[in-house]
Design a protein around this motif. Structure first.
Motif: not given
Length: 652
Positions: A508-521
């Motif tokens: 879940q941590n990997l998922f949440d971090r990926y979404i946050a990074y991708a959204d900002a990118w």
């Protein structure tokens, strides 16, 4: 154990009712003719009764089903409830039903033998048994004189001469003239003489065809070639009656042959072409002329039934290549019954066979039946020069290989290249099921089946069969080159998924971090890490996102990131601002799984069955085993499959 008397009573009443409904009933000849005016089924031919019993098909538009749409080119296909358990045989069943429809319409098929041609264990006998069960559904009307029912179960309409009575019957009772054959059995002719031509002394009996009672349904098998006697088809003199009747008297004759019994029914001739040609001659006259002669000089015996025959291709080719048999070959309607070429339907066949055995309740690990079906189907396929066999098998199964194997051909191209004899050779369903039965019983401590035992049992069975050297080599290569490596990948995924669920927080941590990074990118913004306060610019974000994407082979990261973020934002709107579970989006779940495990060694502490574990690791191991059991494995299978997986990966 207590029984429910009400339910017992209901059961016995139901059986009694069914028995009563199928009892014969008698009517006068006049009443029969009058009833024919309103119900054409009372003088229907065998083919017409078969069509009626089979019923109307369900029209299924395959364009609404992705898989079947690919297999049938989005055509509308017909499905018959009477044949619903004959998986993957739609075209064969349609041809068989077509034969009966054409015969019912009075076309050439009514004079032909329905011949099922196919490899051993392909389903010919099962189709024949089903057809015999179907013919039992509709009643047949049979001539009776005094207390005797016609020994050949002939139609009452045989009493009427078509030349003198045809128009009168059609005008008065609506019975078409072509329904009158003008043929009476020697038995009926003798009764007609005894009655001084008084038809009113005849009556009609309503009977239901019955395989068990030998009424309008019969099976004939070829005997010893050296002393084959056609009496098994046309009957013979009953020597016990010669004390009372002369040898050529119809009442001295035993109408016990297959053709005698099925005058208005269905005769199954098993392994027809193993019989000598003299045995087949009565079949020719029965189908072509509507009558045949017995072994004594009694006169012709009528026949309006259907002859169903079957044998394998070797016997058919041997018979067909003999020029002396041309007349017979022209009177046979050949319908091919090939092996199933669709993995999913082959699995359905195994499940049907298992459901009729005590193995139905035994544990069968995921992918066991699929692996056996893949092996069986691959053995039946013809190689394509520009495509691998595994891809061809998947295309035949209706799988979409667009992103998996760009070299895969369209299904029609495969079929055209393979020719009409594909699926007429290979591993039979019977052989496959014997292998499956041996697999279930391989472990002396547990009746269960799994792919690892299946591969071993399959290899042993192939060696025992003593196939041609090239065939044996080819079959073993299917196991070692295709099935084993693909199963290693499958069980690896199964193990990882069961392992991952114990690390759901990490996922879940990997998922949440990926979404946050991708959204900002996507927005082209810097991202501030809420835990460390560190600021990450789009370039660093891109590098971090790539670390997750590369192990999974994502070829177009920009599109993938947009797709995933769009999904997450939609889900968040419906979930009070919370991200969905990391397992909820299959594409990203696979990416995260690949990111979490690039080495098998990462799994070992939890999945291995070694005893030197600390308490925390032991708990995680037990949780892992419990999750594997929930996925359909027994504990012994988990142990065995994990060890096999680790061994295969070390070997690799």
């Amino acid at each position: 154990m207590t029984t429910n008397p009400t339910s017992d009573s209901d059961l016995f009443d139901l059986i009694a009712d069914q028995f009563q409904n199928r009892q014969q009933s008698e009517m006068s000849l006049r009443d029969y003719l009058a009833a024919c005016r309103d119900d054409p089924m009372m003088y229907a031919s065998t083919a017409e009764r078969m069509v009626e019993a089979i019923g109307e098909p369900e029209l299924f538009d395959t364009s609404g089903d992705e898989r079947l749409g690919r297999i049938f080119s989005n055509r509308t296909i017909k499905r018959y409830k009477a044949f619903e358990e004959f998986y993957g045989m739609e075209e064969t069943i349609e041809r068989i039903v077509g034969f009966f429809k054409h015969a019912a319409q009075g076309l050439e098929e009514r004079k032909q033998i329905l011949y099922l041609l196919g490899p051993v264990g392909g389903g010919k006998s099962s189709i024949a048994e089903r057809l015999k069960a179907i013919v039992e559904k509709c009643p047949v009307y049979v001539l009776k004189a005094g207390d005797e029912i016609s020994p050949v179960f002939e139609s009452p309409l045989g009493l009427f001469n078509p030349e003198t009575m045809g128009d009168a019957l059609e005008e008065r009772y609506g019975i078409p003239g072509h329904r009158l054959t003008g043929l009476l059995s020697p038995w009926a002719l003798k009764r007609l003489d005894d009655f001084d031509g008084d038809l009113a002394r005849f009556s009609v009996v309503k009977l239901f065809p019955s395989k068990l009672r030998q009424i309008c349904v019969a099976k004939t098998e070829p005997g010893d070639e050296n002393n084959q006697d056609i009496s098994s088809l046309v009957g013979k003199v009953d020597i016990r009656k010669l004390e009372y009747f002369s040898q050529n008297d119809t009442d001295a004759y035993s109408y016990s042959g297959g053709l005698n019994i099925t005058t208005q029914g269905l005769l199954e001739f098993v392994e027809m072409f193993k019989a000598p040609i003299k045995m087949l001659h009565p079949l020719l006259t029965a189908t072509q002329e509507g009558n045949y002669v017995g072994t004594e000089n009694l006169g012709a015996i009528p026949f309006q039934g259907v002859i169903l025959a079957h044998s394998n291709e070797a016997e058919w080719q041997s018979f067909k290549n003999n020029k002396n048999n041309e007349a017979f070959i022209d009177r046979v309607c050949v319908i091919k019954v090939p092996y199933c070429l669709r993995v999913s339907e082959e699995v359905d066949i195994y499940n049907k066979l298992l459901s009729n055995s005590s193995l139905n309740d035994a544990n069968c690990a995921p992918s066991t039946l699929e692996m056996l079906a893949q092996f069986a189907v691959m053995s039946r396929l013809k190689e394509h020069e520009n495509s691998n066999l595994f891809s061809k098998m998947r295309v035949y199964n209706g799988d979409n290989l667009k992103d998996v194997d760009p070299g895969a051909k369209p299904i029609q191209e495969y079929r055209d290249a393979a020719g009409v004899n594909e699926a007429m050779s290979g591993i039979s369903t019977r052989f496959a099921f014997k292998v499956l039965a041996e697999t279930f019983n391989y472990d002396p401590q547990e009746v269960a089946a799994d792919p690892v035992h299946l591969m071993y049992v399959l290899e042993q069975a192939i060696n025992r069969e003593q196939f041609a050297e090239e065939t044996e080599k080819r079959y073993l290569e299917f196991i070692k080159g295709d099935l084993a490596p693909r199963y290693a990948e499958f069980i690896g995924n199964e193990i990882q998924k069961a392992y991952l669920e114990s690390y759901s927080d990490f996922g879940q941590n990997l998922f949440d971090r990926y979404i946050a990074y991708a959204d900002a990118w996507i927005e082209g913004q810097d991202y501030k890490d809420p835990d460390t306060g560190q600021l990450l610019d789009p370039k660093i974000l891109d590098q971090e996102l790539s670390k997750t994407e590369k192990p999974a082979g994502i070829s177009n990261p920009k599109d993938f990131r947009n797709e995933v973020v769009k999904f997450a934002l939609r889900a968040r709107a419906n979930n009070k601002g919370q991200n969905p579970k990391w397992t909820s989006y299959e594409k990203l779940r696979e990416v995260i799984e690949k990111r979490m495990f690039t080495q098998v060694e990462d799994l070992l502490p939890v999945i291995s069955f070694t005893s030197n574990k600390d308490k925390e690791m032991e708990i995680k191991h037990n949780e892992f085993v419990a999750r594997m059991v929930d996925r359909g494995y027994s504990k012994r299978q988990v142990h065995r499959l994990v060890e096999w997986y680790m061994r295969v990966n070390k070997a690799g």
